[in-house]
Design a protein around this motif. Structure first.
Motif, mmCIF file in Angstrom:
data_model
loop_
_atom_site.group_PDB
_atom_site.id
_atom_site.type_symbol
_atom_site.label_atom_id
_atom_site.label_comp_id
_atom_site.label_asym_id
_atom_site.label_seq_id
_atom_site.Cartn_x
_atom_site.Cartn_y
_atom_site.Cartn_z
ATOM 1 N N ILE A 43 0.838 -1.203 0.000
ATOM 2 C CA ILE A 43 0.000 0.000 0.000
ATOM 3 C C ILE A 43 0.870 1.248 0.000
ATOM 4 C CG2 ILE A 43 -1.659 1.338 1.360
ATOM 5 C CD1 ILE A 43 -2.794 -1.401 2.326
ATOM 6 N N ARG A 44 1.867 1.280 0.879
ATOM 7 C CA ARG A 44 2.718 2.471 0.980
ATOM 8 C C ARG A 44 3.460 2.750 -0.329
ATOM 9 N NH1 ARG A 44 3.251 0.777 6.511
ATOM 10 N NH2 ARG A 44 4.901 -0.685 5.978
ATOM 11 N N GLN A 45 3.799 1.693 -1.060
ATOM 12 C CA GLN A 45 4.545 1.875 -2.306
ATOM 13 C C GLN A 45 3.635 1.989 -3.536
ATOM 14 O OE1 GLN A 45 8.077 -0.392 -3.044
ATOM 15 N NE2 GLN A 45 8.656 -0.484 -0.883
ATOM 16 N N ALA A 97 -3.579 2.051 4.769
ATOM 17 C CA ALA A 97 -4.666 2.460 3.873
ATOM 18 C C ALA A 97 -5.317 3.750 4.354
ATOM 19 C CB ALA A 97 -5.700 1.341 3.777
ATOM 20 N N ALA A 98 -5.502 3.864 5.674
ATOM 21 C CA ALA A 98 -6.125 5.069 6.231
ATOM 22 C C ALA A 98 -5.261 6.293 5.973
ATOM 23 C CB ALA A 98 -6.355 4.884 7.730
ATOM 24 N N GLU A 99 -3.947 6.141 6.124
ATOM 25 C CA GLU A 99 -3.040 7.277 5.884
ATOM 26 C C GLU A 99 -3.154 7.793 4.454
ATOM 27 O OE1 GLU A 99 0.859 7.498 8.543
ATOM 28 O OE2 GLU A 99 0.871 5.755 7.211
ATOM 29 N N LYS A 100 -3.365 6.891 3.513
ATOM 30 C CA LYS A 100 -3.500 7.284 2.109
ATOM 31 C C LYS A 100 -4.943 7.574 1.713
ATOM 32 C CE LYS A 100 0.512 5.153 -0.090
ATOM 33 N NZ LYS A 100 0.934 6.363 -0.838
ATOM 34 N N ASN A 101 -5.875 7.336 2.638
ATOM 35 C CA ASN A 101 -7.299 7.391 2.309
ATOM 36 C C ASN A 101 -7.562 6.556 1.057
ATOM 37 O OD1 ASN A 101 -9.993 8.148 2.692
ATOM 38 N ND2 ASN A 101 -9.791 9.968 1.414
ATOM 39 N N LEU A 102 -7.024 5.356 1.066
ATOM 40 C CA LEU A 102 -7.104 4.473 -0.090
ATOM 41 C C LEU A 102 -8.549 4.077 -0.367
ATOM 42 C CD1 LEU A 102 -4.932 3.013 -1.928
ATOM 43 C CD2 LEU A 102 -5.425 0.971 -0.566
ATOM 44 N N ILE A 139 -6.902 0.185 -5.023
ATOM 45 C CA ILE A 139 -8.209 0.047 -4.391
ATOM 46 C C ILE A 139 -8.275 -1.370 -3.823
ATOM 47 C CG2 ILE A 139 -9.343 -0.682 -6.547
ATOM 48 C CD1 ILE A 139 -11.882 0.812 -5.529
ATOM 49 N N ILE A 140 -8.964 -1.517 -2.710
ATOM 50 C CA ILE A 140 -9.081 -2.812 -2.028
ATOM 51 C C ILE A 140 -10.549 -3.179 -1.904
ATOM 52 C CG2 ILE A 140 -8.741 -4.011 0.189
ATOM 53 C CD1 ILE A 140 -6.239 -2.232 0.578
ATOM 54 N N SER A 141 -10.843 -4.457 -2.104
ATOM 55 C CA SER A 141 -12.151 -5.006 -1.758
ATOM 56 C C SER A 141 -11.897 -6.067 -0.696
ATOM 57 C CB SER A 141 -12.828 -5.633 -2.982
ATOM 58 O OG SER A 141 -14.022 -6.293 -2.597
ATOM 59 N N CYS A 142 -12.571 -5.959 0.432
ATOM 60 C CA CYS A 142 -12.329 -6.940 1.491
ATOM 61 C C CYS A 142 -13.607 -7.221 2.264
ATOM 62 C CB CYS A 142 -11.234 -6.463 2.440
ATOM 63 S SG CYS A 142 -11.715 -5.144 3.564
ATOM 64 N N THR A 143 -13.596 -8.340 2.938
ATOM 65 C CA THR A 143 -14.709 -8.673 3.820
ATOM 66 C C THR A 143 -14.665 -7.793 5.059
ATOM 67 O OG1 THR A 143 -13.341 -10.334 4.911
ATOM 68 C CG2 THR A 143 -14.723 -11.077 3.066
ATOM 69 N N GLY A 144 -15.802 -7.720 5.747
ATOM 70 C CA GLY A 144 -15.838 -6.984 6.998
ATOM 71 C C GLY A 144 -14.895 -7.572 8.028
ATOM 72 N N ALA A 145 -14.702 -8.897 7.974
ATOM 73 C CA ALA A 145 -13.782 -9.545 8.912
ATOM 74 C C ALA A 145 -12.358 -9.042 8.708
ATOM 75 C CB ALA A 145 -13.847 -11.055 8.747
ATOM 76 N N ASN A 146 -11.905 -8.972 7.453
ATOM 77 C CA ASN A 146 -10.537 -8.488 7.214
ATOM 78 C C ASN A 146 -10.388 -7.024 7.589
ATOM 79 O OD1 ASN A 146 -8.715 -10.568 6.107
ATOM 80 N ND2 ASN A 146 -10.333 -10.819 4.597
ATOM 81 N N PRO A 157 -18.537 1.805 6.039
ATOM 82 C CA PRO A 157 -17.858 1.125 7.155
ATOM 83 C C PRO A 157 -16.367 1.423 7.231
ATOM 84 C CG PRO A 157 -19.430 -0.370 6.144
ATOM 85 C CD PRO A 157 -19.415 0.865 5.292
ATOM 86 N N HIS A 158 -15.670 1.374 6.076
ATOM 87 C CA HIS A 158 -14.226 1.592 6.127
ATOM 88 C C HIS A 158 -13.890 3.044 6.491
ATOM 89 C CE1 HIS A 158 -14.711 3.270 2.014
ATOM 90 N NE2 HIS A 158 -13.554 3.854 2.219
ATOM 91 N N GLU A 159 -14.772 3.980 6.149
ATOM 92 C CA GLU A 159 -14.503 5.381 6.493
ATOM 93 C C GLU A 159 -14.553 5.586 7.999
ATOM 94 O OE1 GLU A 159 -15.913 7.988 2.690
ATOM 95 O OE2 GLU A 159 -17.540 7.085 3.861
ATOM 96 N N PHE A 160 -15.486 4.918 8.666
ATOM 97 C CA PHE A 160 -15.511 4.993 10.131
ATOM 98 C C PHE A 160 -14.231 4.399 10.717
ATOM 99 C CE2 PHE A 160 -20.250 5.335 9.731
ATOM 100 C CZ PHE A 160 -20.418 6.453 10.523
ATOM 101 N N MET A 161 -13.769 3.288 10.145
ATOM 102 C CA MET A 161 -12.534 2.659 10.626
ATOM 103 C C MET A 161 -11.332 3.577 10.401
ATOM 104 S SD MET A 161 -13.322 -0.285 11.925
ATOM 105 C CE MET A 161 -14.253 -1.817 11.784
ATOM 106 N N TYR A 162 -11.266 4.201 9.231
ATOM 107 C CA TYR A 162 -10.180 5.144 8.961
ATOM 108 C C TYR A 162 -10.194 6.283 9.985
ATOM 109 C CZ TYR A 162 -9.168 3.275 4.209
ATOM 110 O OH TYR A 162 -8.798 2.499 3.128
ATOM 111 N N LYS A 163 -11.392 6.822 10.254
ATOM 112 C CA LYS A 163 -11.505 7.919 11.212
ATOM 113 C C LYS A 163 -10.990 7.491 12.585
ATOM 114 C CE LYS A 163 -15.556 10.276 9.207
ATOM 115 N NZ LYS A 163 -15.086 11.674 9.214
ATOM 116 N N MET A 164 -11.366 6.279 13.002
ATOM 117 C CA MET A 164 -10.946 5.792 14.313
ATOM 118 C C MET A 164 -9.426 5.660 14.378
ATOM 119 S SD MET A 164 -12.254 2.422 16.405
ATOM 120 C CE MET A 164 -11.850 1.281 15.062
ATOM 121 N N LEU A 165 -8.827 5.095 13.341
ATOM 122 C CA LEU A 165 -7.380 4.908 13.336
ATOM 123 C C LEU A 165 -6.639 6.243 13.336
ATOM 124 C CD1 LEU A 165 -7.092 1.968 10.787
ATOM 125 C CD2 LEU A 165 -6.276 1.923 13.150
#
Length: 324
Positions: free
Chosen positions: A61-63, A177-182, A68-75, A148-156
């Motif tokens: 991700i950093r490089q 991913a959150a740092e890049k707002n991927l 873009i990522i597609s993932c399950t809620g578990a991941n 959902p991922h936006e809430f997780m990014y905000k929390m991190l």
């Protein structure tokens, strides 16, 4: 091309046939996509976060080797759980020998097993719950809605979890991913632990379901992203099967067939790491050519399938991309 390191050179020299050769071919194909300016979607199914894929995926991700990522809620959640509760996890190498009573004892101890690894409920789930619930409530009070991922990014990014960190933050792919707002899509988030918790608050009347953006909105978000970024092609690198892969790959036939945008390009590369058997009628086990009939891949799209364990294969391919 940058010079390769010992891991890359090892697999190039010794991985010559069968699934080993497919691994090398897929890695070189992925690299070629990046070199020609194509973008790449990576989908994460299974329990890849609990398998600590973040140790290497965060650097991908950093490089900028995934766009873009597609993932399950578990991941989505389990990478953060590992970040804040790693020392409380329990490994059970003899998991094949467990009796039903052994499994019950793990439950009574607050340990939820994923193959050989137990996730600690109190330290992992509940440690996140109070912080994410606060963000859900604040958004609802302000009349705001997020994915959902936006809430997780905000929390991190808020720093509220820093006191709990138990691993190097650079080993968290979600933090990278959150740092890049991927860009990220998380189809079927409702079946994850945090999705279940959110639903429980809705049932109790403490939250409105509307506060969380839906799967349909994820699809329209993905459609816009694909349209805006497909000029040089977009590749599809699928780890495992299931909804994490099924959901995003369908955006192309939707754009082409349902919206009648006939200039929509097919996915420019496809690779799946899978252990699903092709003869069982499962979508996860389908050979890539079947996707041609659904308008997802073209005749000339580079196609690879590696029938092996993703926890072994994915880190090796990522190591090749990182020239390790």
């Amino acid at each position: 091309m940058s010079s390769k390191g010992p891991i890359s050179n090892f697999i190039a020299k010794y991985y010559k046939h069968f699934n080993a050769a497919a691994l090398v071919d897929a890695a070189r194909g992925y690299e070629a996509q990046l070199e020609q300016g194509s973008k790449m979607l990576v989908s994460l199914a299974g329990a890849m976060s609990t398998a600590e894929l973040g140790k290497i995926f965060a650097e991908i991700i950093r490089q900028d080797k995934v766009h873009i990522i597609s993932c399950t809620g578990a991941n989505l959640e389990e990478d953060i759980m590992n970040l804040v509760a790693h020392s409380h996890y329990k490994r059970v190498p003899n998991y094949r020998d467990l009796t039903p009573q052994d499994e019950w004892d793990l439950l009574e101890s607050g340990l939820n097993r994923v193959t050989d690894t137990c996730i600690p409920e109190e330290e992992a789930f509940r440690r996140l719950q109070k912080h994410i619930f606060r963000l859900w409530k604040e958004a609802e009070a302000a009349g705001e809605r997020y994915f959902p991922h936006e809430f997780m990014y905000k929390m991190l990014l808020s720093g509220v979890l820093e006191e709990y960190y138990e691993i190097d933050i650079r080993d968290s792919w979600m933090y990278a991913a959150a740092e890049k707002n991927l860009p990220l899509v998380c189809p079927g988030w409702e079946d994850s632990t945090m999705g279940n918790i959110f639903a429980s608050y809705v049932i109790k009347g403490e939250l409105s379901a509307r506060t969380m953006k839906s799967g349909i909105e994820y699809m329209t978000y993905l459609a816009d992203w694909y349209t805006e970024n497909s000029g040089n092609g977009i590749g599809f690198f699928q780890i495992g099967g299931g909804i994490a892969g099924d959901f995003p790959i369908c955006v192309v036939p939707m754009l082409y067939q349902d919206l009648e945008r006939t200039d929509t390009p097919f996915w420019s590369y496809f690779c799946q790491i899978s252990d699903s058997t092709t003869s069982f009628g499962s979508y996860s086990g389908a050979v890539p050519n079947e996707k041609i009939t659904w308008g997802k891949l073209g005749i000339d799209t580079p196609k690879f399938i590696i029938e092996s364990d993703a926890t072994i294969v994915a880190p090796l391919i990522f190591a090749y991309l990182l020239n390790l």
